[in-house]
Design a protein around this motif. Structure first.
Motif, PDB file in Angstrom:
ATOM      1  N   TYR A  56       0.839  -1.209   0.000  1.00  0.00           N
ATOM      2  CA  TYR A  56       0.000   0.000   0.000  1.00  0.00           C
ATOM      3  C   TYR A  56       0.869   1.252   0.000  1.00  0.00           C
ATOM      4  CZ  TYR A  56      -3.519   3.342   1.696  1.00  0.00           C
ATOM      5  OH  TYR A  56      -4.353   4.418   1.853  1.00  0.00           O
ATOM      6  N   LEU A  57       1.899   1.265   0.851  1.00  0.00           N
ATOM      7  CA  LEU A  57       2.729   2.456   0.976  1.00  0.00           C
ATOM      8  C   LEU A  57       3.598   2.692  -0.253  1.00  0.00           C
ATOM      9  CD1 LEU A  57       3.852   2.195   4.717  1.00  0.00           C
ATOM     10  CD2 LEU A  57       2.135   3.715   3.734  1.00  0.00           C
ATOM     11  N   VAL A 264      10.713  13.244   7.083  1.00  0.00           N
ATOM     12  CA  VAL A 264      11.321  11.916   6.976  1.00  0.00           C
ATOM     13  C   VAL A 264      11.448  11.281   8.352  1.00  0.00           C
ATOM     14  CG1 VAL A 264      13.411  10.644   6.353  1.00  0.00           C
ATOM     15  CG2 VAL A 264      12.546  12.431   4.837  1.00  0.00           C
ATOM     16  N   GLY A 265      11.993  12.032   9.304  1.00  0.00           N
ATOM     17  CA  GLY A 265      12.162  11.483  10.641  1.00  0.00           C
ATOM     18  C   GLY A 265      10.855  11.277  11.370  1.00  0.00           C
ATOM     19  N   VAL A 266       9.978  12.292  11.343  1.00  0.00           N
ATOM     20  CA  VAL A 266       8.738  12.238  12.113  1.00  0.00           C
ATOM     21  C   VAL A 266       7.809  11.138  11.602  1.00  0.00           C
ATOM     22  CG1 VAL A 266       6.637  13.504  12.703  1.00  0.00           C
ATOM     23  CG2 VAL A 266       8.864  14.657  12.814  1.00  0.00           C
ATOM     24  N   TYR A 267       7.580  11.095  10.304  1.00  0.00           N
ATOM     25  CA  TYR A 267       6.616  10.133   9.772  1.00  0.00           C
ATOM     26  C   TYR A 267       7.202   8.731   9.620  1.00  0.00           C
ATOM     27  CZ  TYR A 267       2.862  13.440   9.217  1.00  0.00           C
ATOM     28  OH  TYR A 267       1.855  14.322   9.485  1.00  0.00           O
ATOM     29  N   GLY A 268       8.516   8.640   9.446  1.00  0.00           N
ATOM     30  CA  GLY A 268       9.137   7.323   9.515  1.00  0.00           C
ATOM     31  C   GLY A 268       8.933   6.709  10.887  1.00  0.00           C
ATOM     32  N   ALA A 269       9.074   7.552  11.923  1.00  0.00           N
ATOM     33  CA  ALA A 269       8.858   7.086  13.296  1.00  0.00           C
ATOM     34  C   ALA A 269       7.401   6.738  13.551  1.00  0.00           C
ATOM     35  CB  ALA A 269       9.310   8.163  14.286  1.00  0.00           C
ATOM     36  N   VAL A 387       4.082  16.129  -2.698  1.00  0.00           N
ATOM     37  CA  VAL A 387       5.488  15.860  -2.382  1.00  0.00           C
ATOM     38  C   VAL A 387       5.638  15.543  -0.900  1.00  0.00           C
ATOM     39  CG1 VAL A 387       7.782  16.891  -2.231  1.00  0.00           C
ATOM     40  CG2 VAL A 387       6.405  17.223  -4.288  1.00  0.00           C
ATOM     41  N   ASN A 388       5.032  16.369  -0.048  1.00  0.00           N
ATOM     42  CA  ASN A 388       5.172  16.158   1.385  1.00  0.00           C
ATOM     43  C   ASN A 388       4.567  14.829   1.825  1.00  0.00           C
ATOM     44  OD1 ASN A 388       3.719  17.130   4.392  1.00  0.00           O
ATOM     45  ND2 ASN A 388       5.927  17.080   4.130  1.00  0.00           N
ATOM     46  N   ASN A 389       3.415  14.493   1.281  1.00  0.00           N
ATOM     47  CA  ASN A 389       2.804  13.215   1.638  1.00  0.00           C
ATOM     48  C   ASN A 389       3.574  12.036   1.066  1.00  0.00           C
ATOM     49  OD1 ASN A 389       0.016  13.358   3.147  1.00  0.00           O
ATOM     50  ND2 ASN A 389       0.116  15.161   1.840  1.00  0.00           N
ATOM     51  N   ALA A 390       4.163  12.218  -0.123  1.00  0.00           N
ATOM     52  CA  ALA A 390       5.007  11.155  -0.668  1.00  0.00           C
ATOM     53  C   ALA A 390       6.221  10.925   0.219  1.00  0.00           C
ATOM     54  CB  ALA A 390       5.452  11.518  -2.087  1.00  0.00           C
ATOM     55  N   VAL A 391       6.839  12.012   0.674  1.00  0.00           N
ATOM     56  CA  VAL A 391       7.989  11.887   1.576  1.00  0.00           C
ATOM     57  C   VAL A 391       7.583  11.138   2.843  1.00  0.00           C
ATOM     58  CG1 VAL A 391       9.558  13.204   3.057  1.00  0.00           C
ATOM     59  CG2 VAL A 391       9.198  13.911   0.689  1.00  0.00           C
ATOM     60  N   ALA A 392       6.409  11.493   3.397  1.00  0.00           N
ATOM     61  CA  ALA A 392       5.946  10.847   4.625  1.00  0.00           C
ATOM     62  C   ALA A 392       5.708   9.361   4.415  1.00  0.00           C
ATOM     63  CB  ALA A 392       4.662  11.527   5.115  1.00  0.00           C
ATOM     64  N   ARG A 393       5.018   8.993   3.335  1.00  0.00           N
ATOM     65  CA  ARG A 393       4.709   7.574   3.093  1.00  0.00           C
ATOM     66  C   ARG A 393       5.965   6.775   2.759  1.00  0.00           C
ATOM     67  NH1 ARG A 393       1.514   9.310   6.012  1.00  0.00           N
ATOM     68  NH2 ARG A 393       0.666  11.143   5.005  1.00  0.00           N
ATOM     69  N   ALA A 395       9.028   7.435   3.716  1.00  0.00           N
ATOM     70  CA  ALA A 395       9.784   7.275   4.959  1.00  0.00           C
ATOM     71  C   ALA A 395       9.218   6.128   5.779  1.00  0.00           C
ATOM     72  CB  ALA A 395       9.746   8.577   5.760  1.00  0.00           C
ATOM     73  N   GLY A 396       7.892   6.072   5.878  1.00  0.00           N
ATOM     74  CA  GLY A 396       7.265   4.985   6.630  1.00  0.00           C
ATOM     75  C   GLY A 396       7.519   3.619   6.045  1.00  0.00           C
ATOM     76  N   LEU A 397       7.390   3.515   4.721  1.00  0.00           N
ATOM     77  CA  LEU A 397       7.541   2.180   4.122  1.00  0.00           C
ATOM     78  C   LEU A 397       8.981   1.692   4.200  1.00  0.00           C
ATOM     79  CD1 LEU A 397       8.785   1.739   0.939  1.00  0.00           C
ATOM     80  CD2 LEU A 397       6.924   3.315   0.457  1.00  0.00           C
ATOM     81  N   VAL A 398       9.957   2.601   4.096  1.00  0.00           N
ATOM     82  CA  VAL A 398      11.356   2.182   4.177  1.00  0.00           C
ATOM     83  C   VAL A 398      11.690   1.702   5.590  1.00  0.00           C
ATOM     84  CG1 VAL A 398      13.743   2.994   4.076  1.00  0.00           C
ATOM     85  CG2 VAL A 398      12.158   3.595   2.254  1.00  0.00           C
TER      86      VAL A 398
END
Length: 455
Positions: A56-57, A264-269, A387-393, A395-398
């Motif tokens: 999904y991500l 990247v940091g916040v949404y990855g976490a 772009v911002n939402n792509a970065v967030a998603r 970061a989470g999937l990685v």
């Protein structure tokens, strides 16, 4: 625009984004049940669980960029309607999936449709509200859509325990139907002519992300290298494309560039922390799916109660220190959870950390969104939010793809604590980046004044 129409725009934007974010997390508590029915024991079951989340991500993160361009080119209301319809159809396929591979494929299709929802909904808000009203609107949007990332385990847990894991997908349908009905009375936005969809860029981004994540989950280093090479080719292409999917010039705005780095940091976490906490509470501490979901409600209540207020304060005073303090507070919440043992006593061990985490999240998310979108012209709101939402998603999937590396393929108290430290470190890193990079506009200027700031 009449006040009633503005309220309708805000409700539609919240509902459309909510269903996309909800599906990113509601599945978490269903993962053990999905693995039992469609996966297998040990590593095979963990791999299926990772892929149900990451399929999904991957598509959400890959196609959300081109979706931002679509919303600007063809009109936000039209793209939103198509995304809602596609999301409903993909949800039905997920609910009926007979095997693990079919479910993973359906989740990937769901991500494609979900990618159409977030940029269009946020762009509707940016084009409808201004000044402090925009800050309040973004705060409300953040409170409800951010809450979806936390309330998902609660909703999913009840459905898994009372009915079946398949109902975590059926529940999307009534939300989609309601949103489509309300969307009919939202004014159509003007389409922008003279632009084209960046098909080569979309292809390179999607295949590069898929290869990288597949390599991380399956520990195939040659696949990781191939994915990274394709992503490098994607950036090379975007620099030369006459109409790029990812307009790199947006990163010339300082707050946009640094805000996305903090994301990247916040949404990855956020993605990894919710994933690992939900699995630990069920698979190690013995919580039911419902109990694991209910356990995380305090953070949800903090988001609902405080996000609008912090969004308004950030619009008035600037986002920098909210984005600095908030992630550090959230990271402290995860450090408090290091007291959790195999019993995971709720009041003494789980609840304090969740309360502190929720407070930090409420401080962070609305100011972060406002700072990033306030750094670009309103005409680019669709692609900027994409772009911002792509970065967030992404970061989470990685980070979720690295779950096997972080835990060594085994989830117990020791590896859970290791995962908590990684989550806290990512959050604190997001706060430090914000402190170093974010700049507030001069008092009394509009939020869009940061457009001319350069990195």
């Amino acid at each position: 625009m009449p006040a009633g129409t503005r309220r309708r725009v805000l409700v539609v934007a919240i509902l459309a984004s909510f269903v996309s974010f909800l599906d990113g997390t509601v599945v978490n508590v269903a993962l053990p049940a999905i693995a039992d029915e469609l996966g297998g024991p040990g590593a095979a079951g963990l791999a299926l669980q990772q892929w149900v989340v990451d399929a999904y991500l991957i598509t959400l993160g890959s196609f959300i960029l081109v979706a931002g361009s679509l919303s600007d080119v063809y009109g936000r209301r039209r793209v939103l309607a198509i995304g809602l319809g596609g999301f409903a159809l993909a949800s039905v396929l997920c609910a009926l999936a007979p095997t693990g591979p079919v479910l993973v494929l359906a989740r990937a299709l769901q991500g494609v449709a979900g990618a159409l929802l977030v940029p269009s909904s946020l762009a509707l808000i940016i084009s409808t509200f201004e000044g402090e009203a925009q800050g309040r609107a973004i705060g409300r949007w953040t409170a409800w859509t951010g809450t979806a990332m936390i309330v998902g385990p609660f909703i999913g847990g009840g459905l898994v325990d009372l009915i079946s894991w398949r109902w975590v997908f059926w529940i999307n349908l009534p939300v989609v139907i309601l949103t489509l009905a309300m969307l009919r009375d939202v004014p159509a936005s003007d389409a922008r002519t003279g632009r084209h969809i960046d098909v080569p860029g979309a292809t390179l981004a999607a295949v590069g992300l898929a290869a990288t994540v597949f390599g991380l989950i399956e520990a195939m280093w040659w696949m990781i290298a191939a994915g990274v090479a394709l992503l490098a080719a994607f950036l090379w292409w975007e620099r030369r494309s006459p109409d790029p999917m990812l307009p790199l010039h947006l990163f010339a705005a300082r707050n946009f560039a640094w805000g996305n780095l903090a994301t990247v940091g916040v949404y990855g976490a956020l993605a990894f922390g919710g994933f690992i906490l939900t699995l630990f509470l069920q698979q190690v501490a013995g919580y039911s799916a419902t109990a694991a979901g209910v356990a995380q409600l305090p953070a949800t209540l903090a988001m609902l109660t405080l996000s609008t207020w912090f969004g308004t304060l950030a619009a008035r005073h600037g986002a920098r220190w909210f984005m600095t303090v908030g992630p550090v507070v959230s990271g402290t919440g995860y450090l408090l959870m290091l007291s959790i043992d195999a019993d995971a006593t709720y009041v003494a061990q789980v609840l304090p950390g969740l309360l502190v985490f929720g407070l930090g999240l409420a401080i962070t998310v609305a100011p972060l969104t406002a700072a990033i979108l306030g750094a670009v012209p309103a005409d680019d709101a669709g692609i900027a939010s994409a772009v911002n939402n792509a970065v967030a998603r992404v970061a989470g999937l990685v980070v979720i793809a690295l779950a096997g590396v972080i835990t060594g393929g085994v989830l117990d108290v020791l590896t859970f604590h290791r995962a908590l430290l990684v989550t806290a470190a990512l959050l604190v890193a997001g706060g430090v980046v914000s402190m170093l990079g974010i700049r507030d506009p001069n008092p009394g200027t509009r939020s869009t004044s940061t457009v001319t700031e350069t990195a």
